[in-house]
Design an enzyme around this catalytic site. Sequence first.
Site, PDB file in Angstrom:
ATOM      1  N   HIS A   1       7.782   7.291   0.107  1.00 37.17           N
ATOM      2  CA  HIS A   1       6.700   6.400   0.519  1.00 37.17           C
ATOM      3  C   HIS A   1       7.284   5.135   1.129  1.00 37.17           C
ATOM      4  CE1 HIS A   1       2.971   8.007  -1.848  1.00 37.17           C
ATOM      5  NE2 HIS A   1       3.637   8.958  -1.230  1.00 37.17           N
TER       6      HIS A   1
ATOM      7  N   TYR B   1      -3.968   0.434  -4.335  1.00 38.15           N
ATOM      8  CA  TYR B   1      -4.294  -0.467  -5.435  1.00 38.15           C
ATOM      9  C   TYR B   1      -5.555  -1.217  -5.028  1.00 38.15           C
ATOM     10  CZ  TYR B   1       0.502   0.208  -7.192  1.00 38.15           C
ATOM     11  OH  TYR B   1       1.676   0.736  -7.680  1.00 38.15           O
TER      12      TYR B   1
END
Length: 393
Positions: free
Chosen positions: A75, A204
């Site tokens: 990532h 998030y």
Amino acid sequence: MKTLRTQVLIVGAGPAGLLLGQLLHRAGLDTVIVERQSDEHVLSRIRAGVLEQGTADLMDEAGVGQRMRAEGLVHDGFELAVGGVRHRIDLRALAGGRTVLVYGQTEVTRDLMSARSAAGLITLYEAADVRIDGFDTSTPRAHCIVRGEPMEITADFIAGCDGFHGVCRASVPAGAIQLYEKVYPFGWLGLLSDTPPVSEELIYSRHARGFSLCSMRSATRSRYYLQVPSTERVEDWSDDRFWDELRARLDPEAAGSLVTGPSLEKSVAPLRSFVAEPMRFGRLFLAGDAAHIVPPTGAKGLNLAASDVRYLSQALIEHYLEGSDAGLDHYSARCLARVWKAERFSWWLTSLMHNFDQEPAFQAKLQAAELDYVLASDAAQRALAENYVGLPL
């Protein structure tokens, strides 16, 4: 009574203990691992899955990184969703090319277990009534019962890798240890499902209904979390209720593309920050959750355990192969310098993204201002990225 003798006795067969055992084995050192649970139980634990680059490199150094490199997901960034809008944090660009690797802790444990088994090394699972003593002498030892047979294991050193509730830290005299703790008024309700992730990178999300996190274990297995009161019971959350609440907290694009399915596992994890100082007591060394706990927000728990293991393995190898105790003498200070920085980051990110309903309105305004600053400042995002990928070892 059966007796064993080893150079390093490792208490706990989680990833920290297994990784330490593997690194020491590759250096030619002898270890015995004692674990109170069965191997099946250890593998059934659902834990984190975001590895810092340093942790992934350590797996390679231990000779167990092949499957991780083949199946793990690199990532380059992650997203913060605020007010229904996503903002990407470009880790690779902001952190000097460093990234993270998504690879489940269960898979890390499986790879380490397989390597230890293939090498024929001793791991005593389902060891009951584990006790340690003598770590303030030259002959520390452990007593336990394995398959009904009492055992005594003597060693040169004991590595306490047995977690927050383990016997090793509990064996230290109260006057010799200082504990620091912050308990948060909420937990994370997690759900694991065999569904494709809602996004290629983690999201998030800060929302008026509470924090949420969209994570993954692979391209076909997803892990989602919801902020819930610390008193919440997992039995009160059906799969449908979880999915509906998650969808309500996501931005419109993510909510529209969310693929739902039956849960493989659901659990509520309380959030706490915890540090025990020091991390060495004579010939006993604490590592991982036995010495420190972080909120999962910053994905630091497994990575901090790995950095402890790196320092401890190097120190033990230096002791045996080079006759130097410098690494052992500095182990606690080296670990704690990194631990407290990770504690700070995890506390900060938790404070930034979660709702604190009991806090005064002034605190909420400060939180909003901090979040606005992070989203608008390259310098703030660089600091966020630097901490997220892991500070240098």
